[in-house]
Design a protein around this motif. Sequence first.
Motif, PDB file in Angstrom:
ATOM      1  N   PRO A 182     -24.127 -77.901 -77.425  1.00  0.00           N
ATOM      2  CA  PRO A 182     -23.830 -79.101 -78.366  1.00  0.00           C
ATOM      3  C   PRO A 182     -23.455 -78.580 -79.597  1.00  0.00           C
ATOM      4  O   PRO A 182     -22.590 -78.960 -80.597  1.00  0.00           O
ATOM      5  N   GLY A 183     -23.835 -77.220 -80.179  1.00  0.00           N
ATOM      6  CA  GLY A 183     -23.446 -76.527 -81.467  1.00  0.00           C
ATOM      7  C   GLY A 183     -22.270 -75.511 -81.490  1.00  0.00           C
ATOM      8  O   GLY A 183     -21.643 -75.553 -82.585  1.00  0.00           O
ATOM      9  N   ASP A 184     -21.599 -75.800 -80.380  1.00  0.00           N
ATOM     10  CA  ASP A 184     -20.410 -74.756 -80.198  1.00  0.00           C
ATOM     11  C   ASP A 184     -19.070 -75.761 -79.973  1.00  0.00           C
ATOM     12  O   ASP A 184     -19.211 -76.381 -78.943  1.00  0.00           O
ATOM     13  N   ALA A 185     -18.425 -76.013 -81.114  1.00  0.00           N
ATOM     14  CA  ALA A 185     -17.163 -76.812 -80.994  1.00  0.00           C
ATOM     15  C   ALA A 185     -16.083 -76.215 -80.041  1.00  0.00           C
ATOM     16  O   ALA A 185     -15.317 -77.008 -79.655  1.00  0.00           O
ATOM     17  N   SER A 186     -16.281 -74.943 -79.780  1.00  0.00           N
ATOM     18  CA  SER A 186     -15.229 -74.533 -78.838  1.00  0.00           C
ATOM     19  C   SER A 186     -15.271 -74.989 -77.336  1.00  0.00           C
ATOM     20  O   SER A 186     -14.384 -74.947 -76.642  1.00  0.00           O
ATOM     21  N   GLY A 187     -16.467 -75.064 -77.218  1.00  0.00           N
ATOM     22  CA  GLY A 187     -17.014 -75.558 -75.678  1.00  0.00           C
ATOM     23  C   GLY A 187     -17.188 -74.410 -74.923  1.00  0.00           C
ATOM     24  O   GLY A 187     -17.508 -74.388 -73.590  1.00  0.00           O
ATOM     25  N   ALA A 188     -16.995 -73.039 -75.583  1.00  0.00           N
ATOM     26  CA  ALA A 188     -17.016 -71.687 -74.495  1.00  0.00           C
ATOM     27  C   ALA A 188     -18.687 -71.659 -74.106  1.00  0.00           C
ATOM     28  O   ALA A 188     -18.978 -70.955 -73.122  1.00  0.00           O
ATOM     29  N   ALA A 247     -28.792 -73.669 -78.649  1.00  0.00           N
ATOM     30  CA  ALA A 247     -28.677 -74.976 -78.131  1.00  0.00           C
ATOM     31  C   ALA A 247     -29.953 -75.973 -78.227  1.00  0.00           C
ATOM     32  O   ALA A 247     -29.800 -76.657 -78.299  1.00  0.00           O
ATOM     33  N   ALA A 248     -30.890 -75.012 -78.059  1.00  0.00           N
ATOM     34  CA  ALA A 248     -32.315 -75.847 -78.176  1.00  0.00           C
ATOM     35  C   ALA A 248     -32.400 -76.284 -79.564  1.00  0.00           C
ATOM     36  O   ALA A 248     -32.961 -77.492 -79.550  1.00  0.00           O
ATOM     37  N   ASP A 249     -32.164 -75.710 -80.571  1.00  0.00           N
ATOM     38  CA  ASP A 249     -32.077 -76.115 -81.908  1.00  0.00           C
ATOM     39  C   ASP A 249     -31.154 -77.428 -82.269  1.00  0.00           C
ATOM     40  O   ASP A 249     -31.557 -78.422 -82.789  1.00  0.00           O
ATOM     41  N   GLU A 250     -29.981 -77.435 -81.654  1.00  0.00           N
ATOM     42  CA  GLU A 250     -29.141 -78.544 -81.626  1.00  0.00           C
ATOM     43  C   GLU A 250     -29.761 -79.742 -81.127  1.00  0.00           C
ATOM     44  O   GLU A 250     -29.648 -80.850 -81.572  1.00  0.00           O
TER      45      GLU A 250
END
Length: 312
Positions: free
Chosen positions: A154-160, A240-243
């Motif tokens: 969820p923290g990566d807006a690019s979706g990669a 990812a865990a942080d988000e």
Amino acid sequence: MTFLLACAALILLLTGHWGWALAVLLLLLLLSPSGKTSSGTGNTPSPKLASYAPEERHEHPAARVRRETTLVPLVRPSGPADADYGVDAFAFHDWLASPDVMGTPAGGLEAGGEASGMTGYNVAAGVKGELSVAHMLASKDLKGARVYLSCRNPGDASGAADIDVIVATGRTVWLLDAKHYAPARDGMWLVPTTADPGSWKPYGLRAYGPDANVEGVPLASLDGIAPDRSYHASGNMAWAADEIRKALPGVNVRPVVLLSRTAHGTYGVMRGTVFPGGVPVTTADEWAASFSSEGAPSKQSDYYLYKLVKNA
């Protein structure tokens, strides 16, 4: 004070008062500061500080503790085993169709792995790892726990950046990162890093063979020994865990890197072996043996996690 006495002695010498001049000079010598030494108030450094080598003074205490850690096995190396855990294609299809399972295993890799910069070999290995971990979950009675396959970070807006598998049960959310690391020979080990494991900065995760005799030795003793190979360890799971913790306050979010079964066996793992951010590394079998279901997750968690599935 000493300046005035020195001026007075000079005047007495110039005016011929030799006796008085000598007396003033003696008084000046008595008042002059004596050399201070190891008490720490003068210029000579204390013996204790001088005894430290420069590298010891600058090394972070936590780094020194890691380097002095004795390598103790968490999970021992194992030989080849069935990557499908005895789950045939029909049973696996039925499991994927069950209401507690969402998504497609390795869907993110198959759709865009090479486009994201991964080589074909790495994509194929990643697919094998994710499929094996999914079969491991299909072989277990998860007792109401829900599984979300091929999710986005969820923290990566690019979706990669993705999360291979999420398992949600009660107030616990597991983030599983499947790794298909195939050892080149029997008896190989993954060992902890000497870098800062709390940082999200990537580093190389070292693997050693049995000839290195890594069991029971200090981590620092491996400094001069080249590893058999090194794996790229990224901070994606910590990120990812942080988000997800931000999105689901009060939920116990537990990221973990799982070594899947391979045709060449599975690495052993020394205690303290982690990915950046302190994400622990273990085997899929070890995680499966320790997993305990707390039933279904909350509706809030389920809704949020479902939205992360890439092909939901």
